[in-house]
Design a protein around this motif. Structure first.
Motif, short mmCIF file in Angstrom:
data_model
loop_
_atom_site.label_atom_id
_atom_site.label_comp_id
_atom_site.label_asym_id
_atom_site.label_seq_id
_atom_site.Cartn_x
_atom_site.Cartn_y
_atom_site.Cartn_z
N TYR A 108 1.04 -1.39 -0.05
CA TYR A 108 -0.01 0.26 0.01
C TYR A 108 0.84 1.07 -0.19
CZ TYR A 108 -3.61 -3.91 1.89
OH TYR A 108 -4.41 -4.94 1.82
N ASP A 125 -1.31 0.66 -5.39
CA ASP A 125 -0.53 -0.93 -5.04
C ASP A 125 0.46 -0.81 -5.86
OD1 ASP A 125 -0.41 -2.95 -3.50
OD2 ASP A 125 -2.25 -3.36 -4.13
N ARG A 128 2.17 -4.21 -7.78
CA ARG A 128 1.05 -5.16 -6.71
C ARG A 128 -0.59 -5.45 -7.83
NH1 ARG A 128 0.66 -6.86 -1.17
NH2 ARG A 128 -0.49 -4.98 -0.61
N ARG A 129 -1.06 -3.84 -7.20
CA ARG A 129 -2.64 -4.16 -8.50
C ARG A 129 -3.09 -3.02 -8.67
NH1 ARG A 129 -5.73 -6.11 -2.98
NH2 ARG A 129 -4.27 -4.94 -2.09
N ASN A 160 -8.72 -3.92 9.20
CA ASN A 160 -8.55 -4.08 7.55
C ASN A 160 -9.10 -2.66 6.93
OD1 ASN A 160 -11.28 -4.22 7.71
ND2 ASN A 160 -11.64 -6.17 7.19
N ASP A 176 -10.03 -3.65 2.62
CA ASP A 176 -8.99 -5.14 2.20
C ASP A 176 -7.81 -5.79 3.22
OD1 ASP A 176 -8.23 -5.89 -0.22
OD2 ASP A 176 -5.97 -5.25 0.08
N ASP A 177 -7.84 -6.76 3.08
CA ASP A 177 -7.13 -7.68 4.29
C ASP A 177 -5.75 -8.78 3.26
OD1 ASP A 177 -8.83 -9.72 2.12
OD2 ASP A 177 -9.05 -10.33 3.89
N MET A 178 -5.57 -7.90 2.07
CA MET A 178 -4.06 -8.52 1.37
C MET A 178 -3.17 -8.71 2.08
SD MET A 178 -2.74 -8.26 -2.42
CE MET A 178 -4.03 -9.58 -3.53
N THR A 179 -2.48 -7.34 2.92
CA THR A 179 -1.23 -7.99 3.62
C THR A 179 -1.33 -6.63 5.33
OG1 THR A 179 -0.47 -7.09 1.91
CG2 THR A 179 1.16 -7.21 4.00
N ILE A 227 -12.79 -6.80 -0.03
CA ILE A 227 -12.96 -7.72 0.48
C ILE A 227 -14.41 -8.55 -0.03
CG2 ILE A 227 -14.33 -9.22 2.55
CD1 ILE A 227 -12.20 -7.21 4.48
N GLU A 374 -8.90 -12.26 -14.01
CA GLU A 374 -8.99 -11.41 -12.65
C GLU A 374 -10.51 -10.87 -12.61
OE1 GLU A 374 -5.73 -8.77 -12.27
OE2 GLU A 374 -3.94 -10.64 -13.29
#
Length: 451
Positions: A108, A125, A128-129, A160, A176-179, A227, A374
């Motif tokens: 992030y 991001d 990454r995204r 999150n 978000d809960d990726m990291t 999420i 995706e």
């Protein structure tokens, strides 16, 4: 003079002690880079007059001055002043490991963007995204940044939820809960032109709090929720509700039917999926629509295409008109532009992904489009004055006004010219299209706007 200096020094000590006593901890001691290390590029980082100074170096990739400690839940505050021609950012919950792109810093980023685009305070991001929360989603925040002056950042990461402020103005709200944990880093962006060498950004008064965290009150800021099928407290506060609960077909039925189709659709793994049937339009399960009708609204939905797939999300569907097996309505096109022949039909690409199908071509910004397979985030906003917008992954792709002269002219030249008052119903159903290709949807939610 010596006494004044001693008094001043004592005052600083007292303030620092007070800050630490209140739960705040300084991340920068004002003297050197103890507690930090540099990763990736070799931009210059120096300490001058109690400030960390980052200076661009030609030929170097993005450079990061990284905390040696990782942080999960925290509130971070700092001040920065940046050259008007630079791009920079503050990484948070970020990582670097050999297994990912040879140690490339990723995660992030609190965006620092002094350009006319005005996205300072958005969330990117890194490596990454791409963009998660561009500030076009909260245009009121674009004026928060002050050019040529010190600006104050506030960043809340609690659970999150990630929220940003610039000079006291709320900017981004990301769920978000990726990291959940990672380092904090000060970025000096790489430059591609020798003339840009020597540009500088300065940071000071960097402090963090990791205990007794109290989130700021909800304030109506638009929420991006990554999420699946989740409805955060902030979204509920903003008036959103789920149209798909992730488990059942409740709230949906077949077009011109009282029940949900017995075949052609499935609900599995939190997704509602139209099954493949050799590309035949509405010849298997058929289109599905919401039980309820809507007039002014914000509709959000995630979708995932398979190779060569075609589908669509229609709105203002009345079920009075029909062509073949499909119901008629304004359509947010969902399409594999590279492989499906429909992308080359119509006029100037007005049948491509996120276009107003057969009427208005979408923004051609490549970064807005995720690879096939995706998940993409789509959004349709219909304002009470009949202004309509299509969004894709945080990028505005289409804007028009129902009933305007321009809209009527486009309809008159389209495949819809034979339908009286096409697209002008005062309210209608939301529709997911069966075009004979496998396409999945999730996180379908809506907020009704008052007329």
């Amino acid at each position: 003079m010596k006494k004044l200096m001693m008094l001043a020094g004592c005052a600083v000590c007292m303030l620092t002690a007070a800050a630490q006593g209140s739960g705040w901890k300084d991340l920068f001691n004002g003297k050197d880079l103890t507690g930090w290390k540099q990763l990736n590029g070799k931009a210059r980082y120096t300490v001058e007059q109690g400030e960390i100074v980052g200076t661009t170096v030609f030929g170097q990739p993005n450079s990061f001055m990284v905390t040696e400690q990782d942080y999960g839940d925290f509130i971070l505050e700092l001040e920065f002043k940046v050259d008007s021609t630079m791009n920079s950012g503050v990484q948070f919950r970020s990582e670097s490991n050999a297994a990912y792109k040879n140690g490339r810093v990723h995660g992030y980023q609190f965006e620092i963007d002094p350009s006319p685009r005005g996205w300072t305070g958005g969330i990117y991001d890194e490596a990454r995204r791409d963009w998660l929360y561009p500030l076009d989603l909260n245009p009121a925040a674009k004026t928060a940044f002050r050019q040529g002056a010190w600006n104050k950042i506030r960043l809340e990461c609690i659970g999150n939820t990630m929220r940003t402020w610039v000079n006291g103005i709320p900017c981004a709200y990301l769920v978000d809960d990726m990291t959940p944990k990672g380092f904090i880093a000060l970025q000096v962006h790489g430059i591609g032109n020798k003339k840009d060498e020597g540009r500088q950004i300065r940071w000071r008064n960097i402090r963090i709090r990791t205990t007794d965290l109290k989130p700021a009150p909800l304030d109506g800021t638009f929420v991006v929720n990554m999420i699946p099928n989740d409805l955060s407290d902030a979204e509920k506060h903003n008036g959103f509700g789920l149209l798909f609960d992730g488990k059942t077909t409740s709230g949906w039925r077949g077009v011109h039917k009282k029940a949900f189709p017995a075949k052609g659709w499935e609900v599995n793994n939190g997704e509602i999926t139209v099954l493949a049937s050799q590309g035949k339009e509405s010849q298997n399960g058929g289109d599905i629509v919401t039980d309820k009708q809507y007039s002014a609204f914000v509709l959000e939905f995630d979708f995932k295409l398979t190779e060569g797939a075609n589908s669509g999300v229609k709105y203002f569907v009345t079920e009075k008109e029909q062509t073949g097996g499909s119901a008629i309505g304004l359509e947010y096109q969902v399409l594999d532009d590279e492989r499906h022949p429909d992308a080359k039909l119509g006029v100037n690409g007005n049948r491509t992904l996120s276009s107003l199908y057969d009427l208005i071509t979408s923004n051609r910004e490549k970064r807005a489009r995720k690879p096939i397979g995706e998940w993409n985030k789509g959004m349709v906003i219909v304002y009470p004055d009949n202004t309509v917008q299509h969004w894709l992954n945080g990028w505005k792709m289409v804007e028009y006004k129902r009933g305007s002269a321009e809209f009527e002219a486009l309809v008159a030249k389209s495949k819809y010219k034979g339908w009286t008052n096409f697209g002008m119903a005062p309210q209608g159903h939301i529709l997911l299209q069966d075009h004979g290709n496998r396409v999945s949807f999730r996180s379908i939610k809506i907020r009704e706007l008052k007329k």
